[in-house]
Scaffold this active site. Structure first.
Site, PDB file in Angstrom:
ATOM      1  N   LYS A  94       0.887  -1.356  -0.081  1.00  0.00           N
ATOM      2  CA  LYS A  94      -0.184   0.189   0.017  1.00  0.00           C
ATOM      3  C   LYS A  94       0.828   1.249   0.057  1.00  0.00           C
ATOM      4  O   LYS A  94       0.555   2.335  -0.547  1.00  0.00           O
ATOM      5  CB  LYS A  94      -0.873   0.069   1.265  1.00  0.00           C
ATOM      6  CG  LYS A  94      -2.086  -1.205   1.461  1.00  0.00           C
ATOM      7  CD  LYS A  94      -2.941  -1.188   0.374  1.00  0.00           C
ATOM      8  CE  LYS A  94      -3.823  -2.233   0.589  1.00  0.00           C
ATOM      9  NZ  LYS A  94      -3.802  -3.625   0.807  1.00  0.00           N
TER      10      LYS A  94
HETATM   11  C1  PLP Z   1      -4.522  -4.733   0.416  1.00  0.00           C
HETATM   12  C2  PLP Z   1      -3.789  -5.832   0.334  1.00  0.00           C
HETATM   13  C3  PLP Z   1      -4.150  -7.162  -0.555  1.00  0.00           C
HETATM   14  C4  PLP Z   1      -5.182  -6.938  -1.302  1.00  0.00           C
HETATM   15  O1  PLP Z   1      -5.106  -6.027  -2.507  1.00  0.00           O
HETATM   16  P1  PLP Z   1      -6.482  -5.515  -3.289  1.00  0.00           P
HETATM   17  O2  PLP Z   1      -5.781  -4.141  -3.982  1.00  0.00           O
HETATM   18  O3  PLP Z   1      -7.323  -4.869  -2.225  1.00  0.00           O
HETATM   19  O4  PLP Z   1      -6.840  -6.350  -4.056  1.00  0.00           O
HETATM   20  C5  PLP Z   1      -3.388  -8.167  -0.464  1.00  0.00           C
HETATM   21  N1  PLP Z   1      -2.255  -8.388   0.444  1.00  0.00           N
HETATM   22  C6  PLP Z   1      -2.063  -7.382   1.174  1.00  0.00           C
HETATM   23  C7  PLP Z   1      -0.708  -7.737   2.134  1.00  0.00           C
HETATM   24  C8  PLP Z   1      -2.669  -6.317   1.393  1.00  0.00           C
HETATM   25  O5  PLP Z   1      -2.282  -5.366   2.183  1.00  0.00           O
END
Ligand code: PLP
Length: 490
Positions: free
Chosen positions: A107
Site C-alpha cells: 500500500k
Molecule cells: C491490500 C492487500 C491485498 C489486497 O489488495 P487489493 O488491491 O485490495 O486487491 C493483498 N495483500 C496485502 C498484504 C494487502 O495489504
C-alpha cells in the site's frame, strides 16, 4: 478525462476524480481513454522516472512541481534502497517485493504518493478548505494512509478497522501512529461493514452538507480513489523491465502476473498496464477462503451472501470487492447501464449475475483460483524449505494459486507474483508454518524468533512496536460511524 462506471457524472478531470475519491452519488471514476505506451521507451528510466512518465499520461494537468514531489518519494530513506520494488527470483517464479516502504505492505507504493496528488487536486474543488480522508481498512491501507497523510496541512484522516479482523502487528502499527491529524477507530464488525458505511457517507447528501458547514470535503485513500490505483500501474512496468534486464525474458516476450486479491485494486492496476501495452499473457487473481471472486469467474455470479472467514491473510478478508466494479465496466464494453443494475442488485439482493458476453470477456482477461488455510501454511513451509525464501500469507496464497495454474494449464510462461507484505507483518502465522515447534501466541516474540530462524532482518517500522505508546482510540459499531465523525470533527 474521467467518467463514472454508472454513467451518473459529467466528465471530470483527473484532479477532480482524485479530490472526490468516488462519484458523489455512487460509482467509481475510470479513465475514458486508456493511454498506450511503448514499454521500450521506458526501459532506461529509474523508478521515479518511470512513475513520472506514467502518472503524467493520466494526469496531464498536474504541475511539474507536484509531479516531482510525488515521484520523489521513491528514495532509499523511505523504500530501503535505490530500487523500491525489487524482483527476486525464487525457484521458477519472479517475486516482485512491493513491501519495502515505511509500513511493510504494498500500500505504501501508492499511499506515499497520494497525499501529493491530493494536495493539488483539492484546489480543483473550489469549496474545500479542509479535507477529511475516510479510510476503511482490512489492515494495511490504514497504517500506510496514516503515514502518508500524517501532519499534511489541510488534511485530517480517520481510519476504521474491524476490531478483531486485523493482525496484532497491523493493529499496533495503527494505534501507535503519531501526528495531530490522525484518528484511528476500531469497529465492531468486519471490513465489508466498515467499507460499506464509509462509501455510504461519501454518497450521503446530508453528511456532505453537514460537513460542508464545517468547511470539510470528504475524500478517500482506499483504492476506490483513482489516485491510489494510478501509482500501482508503475510497478508492473518496472517488474517487466527487471525481468528483461536479468535475461529471464526476451524483449517483447509475454509474462504472467499473479496478484493476491481483496478489493481488486492491485490486479486492476495490472489490467491497466496490459491495456497500455505491457506484454502480459495472463492476469491471475488469487483469493483466500473468502473466494467470492474465483467463484464469479467460474459461474458469472457474484454472491456476497456467504460465510465470512477470518483468515491468516486478513488484508484479503473481503466479500465486497470495490474495484471489481471498474473491471466489470471495462469487461461489459463500458456499459454503465449494466454496471448500475448489477451493483444496485448487489446492494438490494446481495448478488448479481452478468451476461454471458461479459463473463466470457472477463474470463479471457483474468484467470482465478483460491487457496485454503492449510494450503497457505504448506506453501510457506515448502517455499522456505526448498528455496530459503520467506513468504507472507498473502503472497503465499498467490504462489499456491500460481502452482495450481501451472499444473492445470501446462503454461510455462515466465510468471511474476506480486508480493504484497513483509512476512514480519504476519510473523506468528509465518513462524508456525515454517517451524511449528517454535510457534508462540506472543506476536512480538514471533518477530524475534522468525528473524533469528531465517536470518532476515525485522523491517525498521516493525521494530520495537510493542514498546511504543498506544494512542487512545475510539471503538464504535458500524451504524454509529456518522455520529462519531460528527462528534470528532464538527
Ligand atoms: C491490500 C492487500 C491485498 C489486497 O489488495 P487489493 O488491491 O485490495 O486487491 C493483498 N495483500 C496485502 C498484504 C494487502 O495489504
Amino acid at each position: 478525462m474521467y467518467i463514472s462506471t454508472r454513467g451518473n457524472s459529467s466528465e471530470r478531470t483527473g484532479k477532480e476524480a482524485i479530490a472526490l475519491g468516488m462519484v458523489p452519488n455512487g460509482g467509481l471514476f475510470v479513465p475514458r481513454i486508456i493511454p498506450k505506451i511503448n514499454w521500450q521507451e521506458l526501459k532506461e528510466l529509474n523508478y521515479s522516472g518511470l512513475a513520472r512518465k506514467i502518472i503524467k499520461l493520466y494526469l496531464p494537468e498536474l504541475s511539474d512541481r507536484t509531479l516531482d514531489q510525488a515521484v520523489g518519494v521513491y528514495r532509499p530513506d523511505l523504500f530501503d534502497s535505490e530500487n523500491p520494488a525489487p524482483l527476486v527470483q525464487v525457484g521458477n517464479l519472479g517475486i516482485l517485493e512491493l513491501w519495502h516502504g515505511p509500513t511493510s505492505a504494498f500500500k505504501d507504493m501508492a499511499l506515499q504518493v497520494l497525499p501529493h496528488l491530493l494536495k493539488e487536486s483539492i484546489q480543483s474543488i473550489e469549496e474545500a478548505e479542509k479535507v477529511l480522508i475516510l479510510v476503511a481498512t482490512s489492515g494495511d491501507t490504514g497504517k500506510a494512509a496514516l503515514e502518508g497523510f500524517r501532519d499534511v496541512p489541510g488534511i485530517e484522516i480517520a481510519v476504521f478497522y474491524p476490531e478483531n479482523g486485523v493482525s496484532a502487528v497491523q493493529e499496533r502499527q495503527m494505534t501507535t501512529t503519531e501526528g495531530k491529524n490522525t484518528f484511528v477507530i476500531a469497529v465492531k464488525g468486519n471490513f465489508d461493514e466498515c467499507q460499506s458505511k464509509v462509501k455510504e457517507i461519501f454518497g450521503s447528501k446530508a453528511m456532505i452538507d453537514e460537513f460542508k458547514k464545517g468547511k470539510y470535503v470528504f475524500s478517500s485513500a482506499n483504492s476506490i480513489n483513482w489516485g491510489r490505483l494510478l501509482p500501482q500501474i508503475v510497478y508492473y512496468f518496472w517488474a517487466y523491465a527487471q525481468a528483461a534486464a536479468c535475461g529471464k525474458i526476451q524483449a517483447g516476450e509475454l509474462i504472467n502476473i499473479v496478484v493476491p486479491t481483496g478489493n481488486f485494486g492491485n490486479i486492476l492496476a495490472a489490467y491497466y498496464a496490459k491495456e497500455m501495452g505491457l506484454p502480459i499473457k495472463e492476469l491471475i487473481c488469487a483469493s483466500n477462503q473468502n473466494n467470492v471472486l474465483s467463484e464469479f469467474f467460474q459461474t458469472g455470479i457474484y454472491n456476497r451472501l456467504r460465510p465470512f472467514y477470518l483468515t491468516t491473510s486478513p488484508s484479503m478478508d473481503i466479500l465486497i470487492s470495490s474495484n471489481f466494479e471498474r473491471f466489470l465496466y471495462h469487461m461489459s464494453d463500458c456499459n454503465s447501464e449494466k454496471v448500475n443494475l448489477w451493483f444496485k442488485e448487489l446492494q438490494s439482493e446481495g448478488k448479481f449475475e452478468v451476461d454471458s458476453q461479459t463473463l466470457a470477456k472477463a474470463r479471457e482477461y483474468v484467470k482465478a483460483g483460491w487457496a485454503n488455510e492449510d494450503e497457505v501454511q504448506a506453501t510457506i513451509h515448502k517455499t522456505y524449505d526448498e528455496c530459503g525464501y520467506v513468504l507472507d500469507p498473502h503472497t503465499a496464497v498467490a504462489v499456491k494459486v500460481c502452482q495450481e495454474y501451472f499444473d492445470t494449464s501446462g503454461d510455462s510462461t515466465y510468471t511474476i507474483i506480486a508480493s504484497t507484505a513483509s512476512p514480519f507483518k504476519f510473523a506468528g502465522t509465518v513462524l508456525r508454518s515454517i517451524a511449528p515447534q517454535q510457534g508462540t501466541e506472543n506476536e512480538w516474540e514471533s518477530l524475534e524468533r522468525l528473524s533469528s530462524l531465517t536470518g532476515w532482518a525485522i523491517p525498521s517500522g516493525l521494530q520495537g512496536l510493542d514498546q511504543k505508546t498506544v494512542n487512545k482510540t475510539e471503538t464504535t459499531v458500524p451504524s454509529e460511524i456518522p455520529n462519531l465523525l460528527t462528534k470528532l470533527f464538527l
